[in-house]
Motif scaffolding. Structure first.
Motif, PDB file in Angstrom:
ATOM      1  N   PHE A 122     -34.372 -28.261   1.566  1.00 45.38           N
ATOM      2  CA  PHE A 122     -35.573 -27.786   0.889  1.00 45.38           C
ATOM      3  C   PHE A 122     -35.710 -26.291   1.134  1.00 45.38           C
ATOM      4  O   PHE A 122     -34.905 -25.683   1.850  1.00 45.38           O
ATOM      5  N   GLY A 123     -36.722 -25.685   0.530  1.00 46.45           N
ATOM      6  CA  GLY A 123     -36.939 -24.255   0.696  1.00 46.45           C
ATOM      7  C   GLY A 123     -36.281 -23.445  -0.398  1.00 46.45           C
ATOM      8  O   GLY A 123     -35.697 -23.983  -1.348  1.00 46.45           O
ATOM      9  N   GLU A 124     -36.369 -22.118  -0.280  1.00 47.65           N
ATOM     10  CA  GLU A 124     -35.896 -21.217  -1.326  1.00 47.65           C
ATOM     11  C   GLU A 124     -34.408 -20.934  -1.189  1.00 47.65           C
ATOM     12  O   GLU A 124     -33.902 -20.702  -0.087  1.00 47.65           O
ATOM     13  N   LEU A 125     -33.709 -20.932  -2.310  1.00 43.71           N
ATOM     14  CA  LEU A 125     -32.306 -20.542  -2.376  1.00 43.71           C
ATOM     15  C   LEU A 125     -32.169 -19.506  -3.481  1.00 43.71           C
ATOM     16  O   LEU A 125     -32.404 -19.797  -4.653  1.00 43.71           O
ATOM     17  N   ARG A 126     -31.794 -18.299  -3.116  1.00 41.97           N
ATOM     18  CA  ARG A 126     -31.677 -17.199  -4.079  1.00 41.97           C
ATOM     19  C   ARG A 126     -30.227 -17.100  -4.541  1.00 41.97           C
ATOM     20  O   ARG A 126     -29.331 -16.786  -3.756  1.00 41.97           O
ATOM     21  N   VAL A 127     -30.029 -17.369  -5.827  1.00 41.56           N
ATOM     22  CA  VAL A 127     -28.686 -17.411  -6.409  1.00 41.56           C
ATOM     23  C   VAL A 127     -28.552 -16.270  -7.407  1.00 41.56           C
ATOM     24  O   VAL A 127     -29.388 -16.112  -8.297  1.00 41.56           O
ATOM     25  N   THR A 128     -27.505 -15.483  -7.270  1.00 42.14           N
ATOM     26  CA  THR A 128     -27.264 -14.402  -8.218  1.00 42.14           C
ATOM     27  C   THR A 128     -25.946 -14.628  -8.944  1.00 42.14           C
ATOM     28  O   THR A 128     -24.954 -15.053  -8.348  1.00 42.14           O
ATOM     29  N   THR A 129     -25.944 -14.377 -10.236  1.00 36.75           N
ATOM     30  CA  THR A 129     -24.726 -14.431 -11.041  1.00 36.75           C
ATOM     31  C   THR A 129     -24.965 -13.621 -12.303  1.00 36.75           C
ATOM     32  O   THR A 129     -26.039 -13.047 -12.496  1.00 36.75           O
ATOM     33  N   THR A 130     -23.962 -13.564 -13.170  1.00 38.27           N
ATOM     34  CA  THR A 130     -24.094 -12.777 -14.396  1.00 38.27           C
ATOM     35  C   THR A 130     -25.023 -13.470 -15.391  1.00 38.27           C
ATOM     36  O   THR A 130     -25.223 -14.685 -15.329  1.00 38.27           O
ATOM     37  N   THR A 131     -25.557 -12.688 -16.303  1.00 38.32           N
ATOM     38  CA  THR A 131     -26.447 -13.244 -17.319  1.00 38.32           C
ATOM     39  C   THR A 131     -25.736 -14.312 -18.141  1.00 38.32           C
ATOM     40  O   THR A 131     -26.296 -15.383 -18.417  1.00 38.32           O
ATOM     41  N   GLY A 132     -24.496 -14.042 -18.517  1.00 35.30           N
ATOM     42  CA  GLY A 132     -23.767 -14.989 -19.342  1.00 35.30           C
ATOM     43  C   GLY A 132     -23.511 -16.304 -18.630  1.00 35.30           C
ATOM     44  O   GLY A 132     -23.849 -17.378 -19.133  1.00 35.30           O
TER      45      GLY A 132
ATOM     46  N   SER B 146     -18.672  -0.130 -23.055  1.00 36.64           N
ATOM     47  CA  SER B 146     -19.317   0.695 -22.026  1.00 36.64           C
ATOM     48  C   SER B 146     -20.373  -0.080 -21.244  1.00 36.64           C
ATOM     49  O   SER B 146     -20.887   0.421 -20.248  1.00 36.64           O
ATOM     50  N   SER B 147     -20.695  -1.317 -21.667  1.00 38.35           N
ATOM     51  CA  SER B 147     -21.709  -2.102 -20.955  1.00 38.35           C
ATOM     52  C   SER B 147     -21.064  -2.828 -19.782  1.00 38.35           C
ATOM     53  O   SER B 147     -19.853  -3.036 -19.741  1.00 38.35           O
ATOM     54  N   ALA B 148     -21.886  -3.211 -18.817  1.00 39.65           N
ATOM     55  CA  ALA B 148     -21.390  -3.886 -17.622  1.00 39.65           C
ATOM     56  C   ALA B 148     -20.838  -5.257 -17.992  1.00 39.65           C
ATOM     57  O   ALA B 148     -21.536  -6.081 -18.575  1.00 39.65           O
ATOM     58  N   GLN B 149     -19.566  -5.487 -17.671  1.00 39.10           N
ATOM     59  CA  GLN B 149     -18.908  -6.754 -17.994  1.00 39.10           C
ATOM     60  C   GLN B 149     -17.599  -6.821 -17.229  1.00 39.10           C
ATOM     61  O   GLN B 149     -17.181  -5.856 -16.587  1.00 39.10           O
ATOM     62  N   VAL B 150     -16.939  -7.961 -17.306  1.00 40.07           N
ATOM     63  CA  VAL B 150     -15.648  -8.081 -16.634  1.00 40.07           C
ATOM     64  C   VAL B 150     -14.644  -7.174 -17.329  1.00 40.07           C
ATOM     65  O   VAL B 150     -14.661  -7.016 -18.558  1.00 40.07           O
ATOM     66  N   ALA B 151     -13.739  -6.582 -16.554  1.00 40.12           N
ATOM     67  CA  ALA B 151     -12.789  -5.616 -17.105  1.00 40.12           C
ATOM     68  C   ALA B 151     -11.892  -6.253 -18.150  1.00 40.12           C
ATOM     69  O   ALA B 151     -11.551  -5.616 -19.158  1.00 40.12           O
TER      70      ALA B 151
ATOM     71  N   ASN C 185     -25.438  -6.757 -25.101  1.00 41.13           N
ATOM     72  CA  ASN C 185     -25.094  -6.426 -23.717  1.00 41.13           C
ATOM     73  C   ASN C 185     -24.917  -7.632 -22.802  1.00 41.13           C
ATOM     74  O   ASN C 185     -24.844  -7.479 -21.582  1.00 41.13           O
ATOM     75  N   ASN C 186     -24.844  -8.844 -23.361  1.00 44.00           N
ATOM     76  CA  ASN C 186     -24.507 -10.010 -22.546  1.00 44.00           C
ATOM     77  C   ASN C 186     -23.978 -11.116 -23.457  1.00 44.00           C
ATOM     78  O   ASN C 186     -24.208 -11.107 -24.670  1.00 44.00           O
ATOM     79  N   TYR C 187     -23.261 -12.067 -22.854  1.00 46.29           N
ATOM     80  CA  TYR C 187     -22.613 -13.109 -23.652  1.00 46.29           C
ATOM     81  C   TYR C 187     -23.605 -14.118 -24.219  1.00 46.29           C
ATOM     82  O   TYR C 187     -23.290 -14.785 -25.223  1.00 46.29           O
ATOM     83  N   PHE C 188     -24.765 -14.249 -23.628  1.00 47.34           N
ATOM     84  CA  PHE C 188     -25.783 -15.124 -24.205  1.00 47.34           C
ATOM     85  C   PHE C 188     -26.154 -14.628 -25.600  1.00 47.34           C
ATOM     86  O   PHE C 188     -26.245 -15.395 -26.556  1.00 47.34           O
ATOM     87  N   GLY C 189     -26.363 -13.318 -25.718  1.00 45.34           N
ATOM     88  CA  GLY C 189     -26.692 -12.740 -27.025  1.00 45.34           C
ATOM     89  C   GLY C 189     -25.543 -12.848 -28.009  1.00 45.34           C
ATOM     90  O   GLY C 189     -25.753 -13.102 -29.202  1.00 45.34           O
ATOM     91  N   VAL C 190     -24.307 -12.655 -27.523  1.00 44.54           N
ATOM     92  CA  VAL C 190     -23.143 -12.810 -28.397  1.00 44.54           C
ATOM     93  C   VAL C 190     -23.088 -14.229 -28.947  1.00 44.54           C
ATOM     94  O   VAL C 190     -22.870 -14.445 -30.146  1.00 44.54           O
ATOM     95  N   LEU C 191     -23.304 -15.219 -28.067  1.00 39.35           N
ATOM     96  CA  LEU C 191     -23.261 -16.613 -28.506  1.00 39.35           C
ATOM     97  C   LEU C 191     -24.318 -16.897 -29.567  1.00 39.35           C
ATOM     98  O   LEU C 191     -24.044 -17.563 -30.572  1.00 39.35           O
TER      99      LEU C 191
END
Length: 301
Positions: free
Chosen positions: A90-100, A194-199, A220-226
């Protein structure tokens, strides 16, 4: 040094207001003000510039805020490790990953994790910026390259590739490219190089642009591309995992794809014994194994 005064100073600096800090500390504004004045007197320095809009840290205040912020993070880590010693997750878990990856793959699978651990509180931080895990800006990260920071436990989850996709209805209406040169008859939807993404994704887009494509849409992210691809705007450069949840997408030009993009799970060494981390790691690896099995069982189109 009076720890209680430091705690009050940190709350004021974080809130930028005596009133708001007092509310979070359950103290009156005058009590908070007295403690700050006493701390300034003991240090012989002014810690805040005071004006009508609130409080701004002085140079000396910035130094003290950096130190108290580090103390707060270490205390949070200690509390988390103590709470993780119990059996329940239980409790908070802070998860970070890319928008896509977070929006297209991870978020829709989280109900499985919540079903197992209903008291878990997940803070999902979707951004291209690499957060500092050892400094506890997040607890666990899923990254599209091997982390370079020290004191991290790393687990390679899978490889992904960037490929070209369109909807079946779009291809029926506009035709299916047979060669890369045929892309000049279509709109290309992709991230701007020029946007932040995998090389690997950026390199693929640069290669595609050499085919004299007159119309493009960059997001500027794959969610928008999709979303643009699903709405029939053109042919999109997308990570291959999107097809699992959107089977009506059709791969275009099977010979065109990026190099492998490794996907890593990482978390600080000091959280090795965390039951929340262990629960999340187990959940992710299970989902990856199931994906591999589905990919194996699915005939290639």
């Amino acid at each position: 040094m009076d720890w209680d005064k430091l705690r009050i100073f940190y709350a004021v600096a974080d809130a930028g207001s005596l009133t708001h800090a007092g509310e979070s500390l359950h103290l009156s504004q005058s009590a908070v003000s007295r403690q700050i004045r006493a701390l300034e007197e003991s240090l012989g320095s002014t810690l805040f510039h005071r004006h009508a809009r609130g409080l701004i840290l002085t140079e000396q205040g910035e130094l003290l805020f950096d130190a108290t912020s580090a103390m707060a993070r270490r205390l949070d880590t200690a509390v988390a490790r103590i709470r993780d010693s119990v059996e329940e997750v239980f409790g908070e878990l802070r998860v970070t990953t890319t928008t896509g990856f977070g929006s297209l793959w991870l978020a829709k699978r989280l109900p499985i994790l919540y079903q197992r651990y209903p008291e878990l509180k997940i803070d999902l931080m979707l951004e291209e910026q690499v957060l500092d895990l050892p400094m506890r800006e997040a607890d666990v990260a899923i990254r599209m390259k091997e982390p370079s920071q020290a004191d991290l436990i790393r687990l390679r989850l899978m490889n992904i590739k960037m490929r070209l996709y369109a909807t079946r209805s779009y291809l029926e209406a506009r035709g299916t490219p047979a060669t890369p040169e045929d892309l000049s008859d279509h709109r290309l939807i992709c991230q701007n190089t020029s946007s932040a993404q995998v090389a690997a994704g950026a390199r693929l887009v640069r290669e595609l642009m050499t085919y004299n494509i007159p119309s493009t849409l960059t997001v500027n992210n794959y969610f928008g591309v999709l979303q643009a691809v699903l709405n029939g705007l053109g042919i999109g450069v997308l990570p291959d995992y999107v097809t699992e949840d959107h089977p009506h997408l059709v791969r275009v030009l099977d010979t065109i794809e990026s190099h492998d993009v490794p996907v890593f799970l990482a978390y600080p060494e000091e959280l090795r014994a965390s039951r929340r981390i262990a629960a999340f790691r187990e959940f992710i690896t299970e989902q990856i194994m199931e994906k591999r099995q589905r990919d194996k069982d699915t005939p290639q189109m």
